[in-house]
Design a protein around this motif. Structure first.
Motif, mmCIF file in Angstrom:
data_model
loop_
_atom_site.group_PDB
_atom_site.id
_atom_site.type_symbol
_atom_site.label_atom_id
_atom_site.label_comp_id
_atom_site.label_asym_id
_atom_site.label_seq_id
_atom_site.Cartn_x
_atom_site.Cartn_y
_atom_site.Cartn_z
ATOM 1 N N VAL A 135 1.457 -0.651 -8.974
ATOM 2 C CA VAL A 135 1.425 -1.746 -8.005
ATOM 3 C C VAL A 135 -0.033 -2.186 -7.878
ATOM 4 O O VAL A 135 -0.781 -1.712 -7.024
ATOM 5 C CB VAL A 135 1.997 -1.306 -6.643
ATOM 6 C CG1 VAL A 135 2.027 -2.481 -5.668
ATOM 7 C CG2 VAL A 135 3.399 -0.739 -6.818
ATOM 8 N N ALA A 136 -0.431 -3.086 -8.760
ATOM 9 C CA ALA A 136 -1.831 -3.494 -8.861
ATOM 10 C C ALA A 136 -2.263 -4.289 -7.634
ATOM 11 O O ALA A 136 -1.460 -4.966 -6.991
ATOM 12 C CB ALA A 136 -2.037 -4.326 -10.125
ATOM 13 N N GLU A 137 -3.548 -4.226 -7.338
ATOM 14 C CA GLU A 137 -4.102 -4.906 -6.173
ATOM 15 C C GLU A 137 -3.889 -6.408 -6.238
ATOM 16 O O GLU A 137 -3.669 -7.066 -5.211
ATOM 17 C CB GLU A 137 -5.596 -4.591 -6.058
ATOM 18 C CG GLU A 137 -6.234 -5.079 -4.771
ATOM 19 C CD GLU A 137 -5.696 -4.362 -3.545
ATOM 20 O OE1 GLU A 137 -5.625 -5.015 -2.480
ATOM 21 O OE2 GLU A 137 -5.339 -3.171 -3.656
ATOM 22 N N GLU A 138 -3.926 -6.970 -7.439
ATOM 23 C CA GLU A 138 -3.780 -8.421 -7.567
ATOM 24 C C GLU A 138 -2.363 -8.909 -7.269
ATOM 25 O O GLU A 138 -2.121 -10.118 -7.191
ATOM 26 C CB GLU A 138 -4.190 -8.887 -8.964
ATOM 27 C CG GLU A 138 -3.464 -8.209 -10.106
ATOM 28 C CD GLU A 138 -4.243 -7.007 -10.651
ATOM 29 O OE1 GLU A 138 -4.031 -6.671 -11.835
ATOM 30 O OE2 GLU A 138 -5.026 -6.424 -9.889
ATOM 31 N N LEU A 139 -1.399 -7.983 -7.076
ATOM 32 C CA LEU A 139 -0.039 -8.366 -6.708
ATOM 33 C C LEU A 139 0.146 -8.469 -5.202
ATOM 34 O O LEU A 139 1.225 -8.815 -4.733
ATOM 35 C CB LEU A 139 0.970 -7.358 -7.283
ATOM 36 C CG LEU A 139 1.037 -7.262 -8.811
ATOM 37 C CD1 LEU A 139 2.078 -6.237 -9.229
ATOM 38 C CD2 LEU A 139 1.346 -8.613 -9.433
ATOM 39 N N HIS A 140 -0.902 -8.158 -4.443
ATOM 40 C CA HIS A 140 -0.851 -8.263 -2.990
ATOM 41 C C HIS A 140 -1.489 -9.579 -2.573
ATOM 42 O O HIS A 140 -2.616 -9.882 -2.974
ATOM 43 C CB HIS A 140 -1.607 -7.108 -2.325
ATOM 44 C CG HIS A 140 -1.107 -5.759 -2.719
ATOM 45 N ND1 HIS A 140 -1.797 -4.596 -2.473
ATOM 46 C CD2 HIS A 140 0.015 -5.381 -3.363
ATOM 47 C CE1 HIS A 140 -1.122 -3.563 -2.936
ATOM 48 N NE2 HIS A 140 -0.016 -4.025 -3.486
ATOM 49 N N SER B 149 0.811 -1.212 0.000
ATOM 50 C CA SER B 149 0.000 0.000 0.000
ATOM 51 C C SER B 149 0.843 1.261 0.000
ATOM 52 O O SER B 149 0.354 2.349 -0.329
ATOM 53 C CB SER B 149 -0.926 -0.003 1.220
ATOM 54 O OG SER B 149 -0.166 -0.053 2.423
ATOM 55 N N GLN B 150 2.132 1.149 0.384
ATOM 56 C CA GLN B 150 2.999 2.321 0.426
ATOM 57 C C GLN B 150 3.814 2.510 -0.849
ATOM 58 O O GLN B 150 4.254 3.627 -1.130
ATOM 59 C CB GLN B 150 3.949 2.234 1.628
ATOM 60 C CG GLN B 150 3.253 2.497 2.957
ATOM 61 C CD GLN B 150 4.243 2.551 4.108
ATOM 62 O OE1 GLN B 150 4.491 1.552 4.755
ATOM 63 N NE2 GLN B 150 4.815 3.714 4.352
ATOM 64 N N PHE B 151 4.029 1.456 -1.600
ATOM 65 C CA PHE B 151 4.763 1.597 -2.852
ATOM 66 C C PHE B 151 3.960 2.447 -3.835
ATOM 67 O O PHE B 151 2.802 2.160 -4.129
ATOM 68 C CB PHE B 151 5.035 0.230 -3.484
ATOM 69 C CG PHE B 151 6.141 -0.551 -2.838
ATOM 70 C CD1 PHE B 151 7.396 0.019 -2.670
ATOM 71 C CD2 PHE B 151 5.941 -1.846 -2.406
ATOM 72 C CE1 PHE B 151 8.427 -0.702 -2.070
ATOM 73 C CE2 PHE B 151 6.957 -2.578 -1.811
ATOM 74 C CZ PHE B 151 8.205 -1.990 -1.642
ATOM 75 N N ASP B 152 4.597 3.509 -4.329
ATOM 76 C CA ASP B 152 3.932 4.348 -5.316
ATOM 77 C C ASP B 152 4.001 3.722 -6.703
ATOM 78 O O ASP B 152 3.039 3.789 -7.466
ATOM 79 C CB ASP B 152 4.581 5.744 -5.333
ATOM 80 C CG ASP B 152 4.372 6.478 -4.020
ATOM 81 O OD1 ASP B 152 3.286 7.048 -3.830
ATOM 82 O OD2 ASP B 152 5.289 6.449 -3.175
ATOM 83 N N LYS B 153 5.147 3.140 -7.004
ATOM 84 C CA LYS B 153 5.333 2.505 -8.318
ATOM 85 C C LYS B 153 6.342 1.366 -8.184
ATOM 86 O O LYS B 153 7.138 1.318 -7.243
ATOM 87 C CB LYS B 153 5.866 3.503 -9.357
ATOM 88 C CG LYS B 153 4.899 4.597 -9.771
ATOM 89 C CD LYS B 153 3.798 4.076 -10.685
ATOM 90 C CE LYS B 153 2.909 5.211 -11.161
ATOM 91 N NZ LYS B 153 1.822 4.731 -12.043
ATOM 92 N N MET B 154 6.319 0.487 -9.156
ATOM 93 C CA MET B 154 7.374 -0.504 -9.308
ATOM 94 C C MET B 154 8.254 -0.064 -10.480
ATOM 95 O O MET B 154 7.746 0.332 -11.533
ATOM 96 C CB MET B 154 6.782 -1.886 -9.590
ATOM 97 C CG MET B 154 7.826 -2.987 -9.676
ATOM 98 S SD MET B 154 7.099 -4.598 -10.107
ATOM 99 C CE MET B 154 5.993 -4.827 -8.713
#
Length: 307
Positions: free
Chosen positions: A262-267, A222-227
């Motif tokens: 950082v898409a939700e499906e990567l969490h 949730s804190q990563f702005d981008k990859m």
């Protein structure tokens, strides 16, 4: 003949200067970081930790400036970089990159030092024993990863998942100030021998290891702005880029940077959720396939330019 002898003499002098400069800069910057890390151990106060971490990051920035000076010993070096726009030191980033040479760390430190927060690397456990560097990385809270073979894990199943737990604890420390977490996803530098041994499906890459970045995304997602998906290549120094860098013979560094959401499906729970683990691995392998194609295109481009 005199030109060849002169060229070798210059390369030898440059190599000596590069090694001396690297050692001096590393000692100068790492000793204050190590001392600050010891003070942080003795002062269990979050406010003090934040001040000490800021100081350690500043000293690491000084180290990166020293590496930038090192690269200036390569008089014919040219950079081919695409994708630096829109980056900020106030953001959190997860940076993934292919790993080809020791030169990769120098390139990432120098290239990004003024654009994103100081890099925090996932490091092999063996690096902890390198004088000055190991202790400095410890003081900077960089996670040291111990890789176990499949046969070892079969004999010692209690060790399974230890790297993931190390990742979780390290990432928790990065919640309080903007950070760039760097993971060389292949886990090792690319060589043709390793590629054959691992039966890599890629031409220029080793198979990616998903656990580390999956855990980083789970803890700090949730804190990563981008990859930052970074692709490195040394098209004119393919054989020995790090030695060529130290010898003043590095001529071109190619970097492609792709900002990914950082898409939700990567969490998800990579350890316990088998369906999520399978989907995450499919996503990462697809990303690695695109990177492999990009590396092939870059190498073909400079091969044609050199003909």
């Amino acid at each position: 003949m005199n030109i060849i002898i002169m060229s070798r003499l210059i390369a030898a002098i440059t190599l000596f200067l590069s090694i001396a400069l690297t050692i001096l800069v590393t000692v100068f910057c790492s000793v204050p970081i190590i001392l600050a890390g010891i003070i942080k151990l003795l002062m269990p106060f979050p406010a003090a930790w934040r001040v000490i971490s800021t100081f350690c990051n500043f000293m690491m920035y000084c180290w990166c400036e020293g590496l930038a000076a090192l690269l200036k010993l390569n008089p014919h070096l040219k950079w081919d970089v695409v994708g630096l726009e829109g980056l900020s030191k106030k953001n959190w980033y997860l940076l993934i990159c292919n790993h080809y040479s020791w030169a990769d760390i120098v390139v990432l430190c120098v290239l990004f030092r003024k654009h994103i927060p100081m890099n925090k690397y996932f490091l092999k456990q063996q690096l902890a024993w390198i004088p000055f560097i190991g202790l400095a990385c410890w003081a900077l809270d960089m996670p040291f990863m111990r890789r176990y073979s499949r046969s070892y894990l079969l004999r010692h199943p209690e060790r399974r998942g230890k790297d993931v737990e190390t990742t979780r604890r390290s990432c928790e420390k990065f919640r309080h100030h903007p950070t760039t977490i760097v993971n060389f996803v292949e886990g090792s530098r690319f060589t043709e021998a390793k590629s054959q041994q691992l039966r890599s499906p890629f031409k220029h890459l080793l198979p990616p290891k998903a656990a580390g970045i999956a855990m980083a995304l789970n803890v700090l997602g949730s804190q990563f702005d981008k990859m930052l998906n970074v692709t490195l290549c040394y098209p004119e120094n393919n054989a020995t880029p790090f030695f060529d860098m130290l010898s003043g013979k590095l001529t071109r560094i190619v970097v492609r940077i792709d900002l990914l959401p950082v898409a939700e499906e990567l969490h998800g729970d990579y350890v316990n959720d088998k369906n999520f683990k399978r989907q995450f691995q499919l996503w990462l392998n697809a990303l690695w396939s695109e990177k492999d194609n990009l590396l092939e295109a870059i190498k073909q481009q400079y091969k044609k330019a050199g003909q």
